[in-house]
Design a protein around this motif. Structure first.
Motif, mmCIF file in Angstrom:
data_model
loop_
_atom_site.group_PDB
_atom_site.id
_atom_site.type_symbol
_atom_site.label_atom_id
_atom_site.label_comp_id
_atom_site.label_asym_id
_atom_site.label_seq_id
_atom_site.Cartn_x
_atom_site.Cartn_y
_atom_site.Cartn_z
ATOM 1 N N ASN A 1 -29.829 10.137 36.755
ATOM 2 C CA ASN A 1 -29.749 9.308 37.963
ATOM 3 C C ASN A 1 -29.905 10.140 39.229
ATOM 4 O O ASN A 1 -30.582 9.728 40.170
ATOM 5 C CB ASN A 1 -28.425 8.548 38.004
ATOM 6 N N GLY A 2 -29.301 11.289 39.262
ATOM 7 C CA GLY A 2 -29.424 12.161 40.434
ATOM 8 C C GLY A 2 -30.843 12.655 40.635
ATOM 9 O O GLY A 2 -31.360 12.669 41.753
ATOM 10 N N CYS A 3 -31.483 13.044 39.557
ATOM 11 C CA CYS A 3 -32.866 13.517 39.662
ATOM 12 C C CYS A 3 -33.816 12.377 39.995
ATOM 13 O O CYS A 3 -34.777 12.569 40.736
ATOM 14 C CB CYS A 3 -33.274 14.209 38.372
ATOM 15 N N THR A 4 -33.547 11.194 39.463
ATOM 16 C CA THR A 4 -34.370 10.035 39.801
ATOM 17 C C THR A 4 -34.246 9.722 41.281
ATOM 18 O O THR A 4 -35.229 9.404 41.943
ATOM 19 C CB THR A 4 -33.955 8.816 38.962
ATOM 20 N N THR A 5 -33.053 9.834 41.808
ATOM 21 C CA THR A 5 -32.854 9.618 43.238
ATOM 22 C C THR A 5 -33.621 10.647 44.047
ATOM 23 O O THR A 5 -34.298 10.314 45.019
ATOM 24 C CB THR A 5 -31.349 9.685 43.582
ATOM 25 N N LEU A 6 -33.552 11.892 43.643
ATOM 26 C CA LEU A 6 -34.229 12.968 44.357
ATOM 27 C C LEU A 6 -35.745 12.843 44.276
ATOM 28 O O LEU A 6 -36.452 13.010 45.265
ATOM 29 C CB LEU A 6 -33.792 14.323 43.800
ATOM 30 N N ILE A 7 -36.253 12.518 43.098
ATOM 31 C CA ILE A 7 -37.690 12.543 42.856
ATOM 32 C C ILE A 7 -38.369 11.215 43.180
ATOM 33 O O ILE A 7 -39.517 11.197 43.593
ATOM 34 C CB ILE A 7 -37.965 12.951 41.399
ATOM 35 N N TRP A 8 -37.672 10.093 43.024
ATOM 36 C CA TRP A 8 -38.341 8.819 43.211
ATOM 37 C C TRP A 8 -37.762 7.987 44.352
ATOM 38 O O TRP A 8 -38.494 7.503 45.212
ATOM 39 C CB TRP A 8 -38.284 7.995 41.924
ATOM 40 N N LEU A 9 -36.459 7.801 44.405
ATOM 41 C CA LEU A 9 -35.860 6.856 45.341
ATOM 42 C C LEU A 9 -35.957 7.315 46.788
ATOM 43 O O LEU A 9 -36.335 6.524 47.663
ATOM 44 C CB LEU A 9 -34.404 6.593 44.956
ATOM 45 N N ILE A 10 -35.651 8.555 47.064
ATOM 46 C CA ILE A 10 -35.698 9.052 48.450
ATOM 47 C C ILE A 10 -37.118 8.984 49.016
ATOM 48 O O ILE A 10 -37.313 8.464 50.124
ATOM 49 C CB ILE A 10 -35.101 10.469 48.539
ATOM 50 N N PRO A 11 -38.157 9.452 48.296
ATOM 51 C CA PRO A 11 -39.515 9.279 48.833
ATOM 52 C C PRO A 11 -39.943 7.819 48.970
ATOM 53 O O PRO A 11 -40.637 7.462 49.921
ATOM 54 C CB PRO A 11 -40.397 10.008 47.826
ATOM 55 N N ALA A 12 -39.513 6.951 48.063
ATOM 56 C CA ALA A 12 -39.881 5.532 48.155
ATOM 57 C C ALA A 12 -39.260 4.892 49.389
ATOM 58 O O ALA A 12 -39.923 4.120 50.092
ATOM 59 C CB ALA A 12 -39.452 4.791 46.894
ATOM 60 N N VAL A 13 -38.020 5.216 49.675
ATOM 61 C CA VAL A 13 -37.380 4.694 50.884
ATOM 62 C C VAL A 13 -38.093 5.237 52.128
ATOM 63 O O VAL A 13 -38.290 4.507 53.102
ATOM 64 C CB VAL A 13 -35.871 5.046 50.889
ATOM 65 N N GLY A 14 -38.508 6.494 52.082
ATOM 66 C CA GLY A 14 -39.259 7.067 53.202
ATOM 67 C C GLY A 14 -40.581 6.359 53.428
ATOM 68 O O GLY A 14 -40.996 6.129 54.564
ATOM 69 N N ILE A 15 -41.258 5.988 52.352
ATOM 70 C CA ILE A 15 -42.526 5.258 52.472
ATOM 71 C C ILE A 15 -42.275 3.877 53.057
ATOM 72 O O ILE A 15 -43.021 3.408 53.920
ATOM 73 C CB ILE A 15 -43.221 5.160 51.098
#
Length: 118
Positions: free
Chosen positions: A3-17
């Motif tokens: 979950n932490g790595c998914t947040t780092l790798i996918w969720l944070i950039p998606a929110v930025g987009i």
């Protein structure tokens, strides 16, 4: 850990987009499957002045950059004295996800009036 790595790798950039309202027709599906790699794509285009061959070379070298994201996950496990043997599947999933994301961006859209790349 996953979950932490998914947040780092996918969720944070998606929110930025989403926050920047940057919906790109050239990479629409890849943009949402691999948002971190999309950020790298935009960064490479800015760094190279939109030269297609330079962007391709940087994308080919991008797995070296993205694999460094596995180091924090391994350090996180080491910090809590967690055994790597319990988390091989998650680490391999992250490694192959990052590799597949990099390979997906090797294939750039053709040049033309519709696309911004040269």
């Amino acid at each position: 850990m996953l979950n932490g790595c998914t947040t780092l790798i996918w969720l944070i950039p998606a929110v930025g987009i989403i926050k920047t309202h940057k919906i790109d027709d050239r990479f629409f599906i890849r943009q949402w499957l691999f948002p971190l790699q999309y950020w790298l794509q935009v960064l490479f285009e800015k760094m190279s002045g939109n030269r297609r061959i330079v962007v391709r070379i940087l994308q080919i070298l991008s797995p070296l950059v993205t694999f460094y994201l596995l180091i924090p996950s391994a350090l996180f496990l080491k910090l809590f004295n967690e055994s790597f043997t319990k988390h091989y599947a998650a680490l391999f999933f992250l490694m192959y996800y990052l590799l597949f994301a990099a390979v997906a961006y090797w294939f750039q859209p053709r040049s033309g009036k519709v696309y911004r790349t040269k």
